[in-house]
Design an enzyme around this catalytic site. Sequence first.
Site, PDB file in Angstrom:
ATOM      1  N   THR A  83       0.848  -1.201   0.000  1.00  0.00           N
ATOM      2  CA  THR A  83       0.000   0.000   0.000  1.00  0.00           C
ATOM      3  C   THR A  83       0.884   1.252   0.000  1.00  0.00           C
ATOM      4  O   THR A  83       0.642   2.199  -0.751  1.00  0.00           O
ATOM      5  CB  THR A  83      -0.937  -0.011   1.225  1.00  0.00           C
ATOM      6  OG1 THR A  83      -1.783  -1.161   1.129  1.00  0.00           O
ATOM      7  CG2 THR A  83      -1.792   1.235   1.295  1.00  0.00           C
ATOM      8  N   ASN A 162      -6.640  -9.384  -7.243  1.00  0.00           N
ATOM      9  CA  ASN A 162      -6.716 -10.034  -5.930  1.00  0.00           C
ATOM     10  C   ASN A 162      -8.076 -10.652  -5.651  1.00  0.00           C
ATOM     11  O   ASN A 162      -8.194 -11.519  -4.795  1.00  0.00           O
ATOM     12  CB  ASN A 162      -6.350  -9.039  -4.819  1.00  0.00           C
ATOM     13  CG  ASN A 162      -7.186  -7.786  -4.856  1.00  0.00           C
ATOM     14  OD1 ASN A 162      -7.317  -7.149  -5.900  1.00  0.00           O
ATOM     15  ND2 ASN A 162      -7.763  -7.433  -3.746  1.00  0.00           N
ATOM     16  N   GLN A 190      -0.076  -9.788  -6.218  1.00  0.00           N
ATOM     17  CA  GLN A 190      -0.584 -11.166  -6.312  1.00  0.00           C
ATOM     18  C   GLN A 190       0.143 -11.967  -7.392  1.00  0.00           C
ATOM     19  O   GLN A 190      -0.071 -13.170  -7.519  1.00  0.00           O
ATOM     20  CB  GLN A 190      -2.089 -11.164  -6.614  1.00  0.00           C
ATOM     21  CG  GLN A 190      -2.948 -10.442  -5.587  1.00  0.00           C
ATOM     22  CD  GLN A 190      -3.143 -11.249  -4.300  1.00  0.00           C
ATOM     23  OE1 GLN A 190      -2.852 -12.461  -4.248  1.00  0.00           O
ATOM     24  NE2 GLN A 190      -3.627 -10.603  -3.263  1.00  0.00           N
ATOM     25  N   THR A 245      14.099   3.840   9.672  1.00  0.00           N
ATOM     26  CA  THR A 245      15.004   2.725   9.962  1.00  0.00           C
ATOM     27  C   THR A 245      14.397   1.425   9.458  1.00  0.00           C
ATOM     28  O   THR A 245      13.248   1.112   9.780  1.00  0.00           O
ATOM     29  CB  THR A 245      15.246   2.626  11.491  1.00  0.00           C
ATOM     30  OG1 THR A 245      15.724   3.897  11.930  1.00  0.00           O
ATOM     31  CG2 THR A 245      16.233   1.531  11.829  1.00  0.00           C
ATOM     32  N   CYS A 328     -10.495  -6.151   2.721  1.00  0.00           N
ATOM     33  CA  CYS A 328     -11.106  -4.867   3.097  1.00  0.00           C
ATOM     34  C   CYS A 328     -12.610  -4.903   2.838  1.00  0.00           C
ATOM     35  O   CYS A 328     -13.414  -4.528   3.677  1.00  0.00           O
ATOM     36  CB  CYS A 328     -10.498  -3.709   2.307  1.00  0.00           C
ATOM     37  SG  CYS A 328      -8.861  -4.009   1.669  1.00  0.00           S
TER      38      CYS A 328
HETATM   39  N1  PLP Z   1      -2.481  -4.814  -4.117  1.00  0.00           N
HETATM   40  C1  PLP Z   1      -3.068  -6.008  -4.139  1.00  0.00           C
HETATM   41  C2  PLP Z   1      -3.436  -6.608  -5.447  1.00  0.00           C
HETATM   42  C3  PLP Z   1      -3.333  -6.680  -2.950  1.00  0.00           C
HETATM   43  O1  PLP Z   1      -3.936  -7.880  -2.987  1.00  0.00           O
HETATM   44  C4  PLP Z   1      -2.959  -6.077  -1.723  1.00  0.00           C
HETATM   45  C5  PLP Z   1      -3.279  -6.728  -0.440  1.00  0.00           C
HETATM   46  O2  PLP Z   1      -4.409  -7.107  -0.204  1.00  0.00           O
HETATM   47  C6  PLP Z   1      -2.308  -4.838  -1.753  1.00  0.00           C
HETATM   48  C7  PLP Z   1      -2.090  -4.230  -2.970  1.00  0.00           C
HETATM   49  C8  PLP Z   1      -1.833  -4.182  -0.489  1.00  0.00           C
HETATM   50  O3  PLP Z   1      -0.759  -4.912   0.058  1.00  0.00           O
HETATM   51  P1  PLP Z   1      -0.260  -4.672   1.566  1.00  0.00           P
HETATM   52  O4  PLP Z   1      -1.095  -5.573   2.417  1.00  0.00           O
HETATM   53  O5  PLP Z   1       1.186  -5.039   1.579  1.00  0.00           O
HETATM   54  O6  PLP Z   1      -0.478  -3.224   1.872  1.00  0.00           O
END
Ligand code: PLP
Length: 385
Positions: A83, A162, A190, A245, A328
């Site tokens: 993210t 995803n 993914q 860090t 989510c």
């Molecule tokens: N992008 C995709 C396609 C994801 O499936 C996810 C996680 O669900 C993310 C981004 C975000 O990843 P992170 O959990 O490392 O923030």
Amino acid sequence: MGANRGKGVDEGRMIYLDYQATTPVAPEAASAMAPWIEEKFANPHSPSRWGREAAAAIEVARKQVEQAIGLSGGSAAFTGSATEAINWAIKGTFEKAPPARNRIVTVQTEHAAVLDTCRWLESQGAEVTSLRVGRDGLLDLDEVRAAIDESVALVAAMLVNNEIGVIQPVDEIARIAHDSGALMLCDAVQGLGRVPIPDEADLVAVSAHKIHGPKGIGALWMHKSAEPAPLIHGGGQEQGLRSGTLSPALCVGFGAAARLASERRHADREHVERLWAAALEALGPGWTINGSIDQRYRGNLNIRREGLDGARLISDMRDIALSLGSACASGSGRPSHVLRAIGLSDRETRSSIRLGFGRYTSEMELAGAMRRIDETARKQEKFAA
Ligand code: PLP
């Protein structure tokens, strides 16, 4: 999980089928991390011998992640998550773009990390185009071509979705972006270790916990010519691009998981193909697969059944971990924006479930779970009738 750590199965009782939400930590990644949690505590950015040892371990991990990504001409910086990597790529590219390039082109089925960042940038004056997808979840390249011109700074498209597992033609999209002088961000969270990362991408976001590594660490791979402006300012770590860090334990765990993903690429893929076939055979008739079947990572099975109440199915089977869509969306009760984007009605969306499986799933446990899912769904129908 006790003795079954890394297998995703709790004493045979819990069956974990939510690999797109997160994956079980590989035992190899956990043991690579252990000394960096239990004994070695040095700051990797300090000049002491201990600090230099930690910094060297981080550099080995960085190479392992870069090798798993497999692209040349750039390097990876560690972040706290994918993210963060996505926020950084989008905001930092937009910040550096000339004023005449104030557009971002993305896709309706992207992760919230992309869509919400684009929405925020819209409030800062960016113009955002979200491309639609077909019933199969895939982009129409003519529509991509029509949307991209010299006013676009960045095109952001996901490699493996995803929620529905479909694979977008990111290399072709990147070529179209480059023809207009725009940069290409690929969310490969993914896809890493499962399908080849598109050569043409300028920026690639990845996450450790989706490849059997620890949570709390991701990375942004950047082509030399496409480094975004920093998002996080401070002590100047990561070549001044991402301050803060670094955690040697998390970096080393990510590196070990990435190395394993590279080494086991073929074995993992063959295993997933077998799991997919076993799942479909056990499921029986009456189910429809959401999204393209051919252009798909087969460790994802998003299916629907007429009249099914997906949320009820999940609560009826507490010993099988599956989901309604993205982690989510499952929590919010909102209908999945991805299923809506492929044209499903609210009713069809509610009757959809997502199953994700992989390295540590056995064919037997998966087939057993699929039969139970089918039976439970049929029971629901009987009561509804
Ligand atoms: N992008 C995709 C396609 C994801 O499936 C996810 C996680 O669900 C993310 C981004 C975000 O990843 P992170 O959990 O490392 O923030």
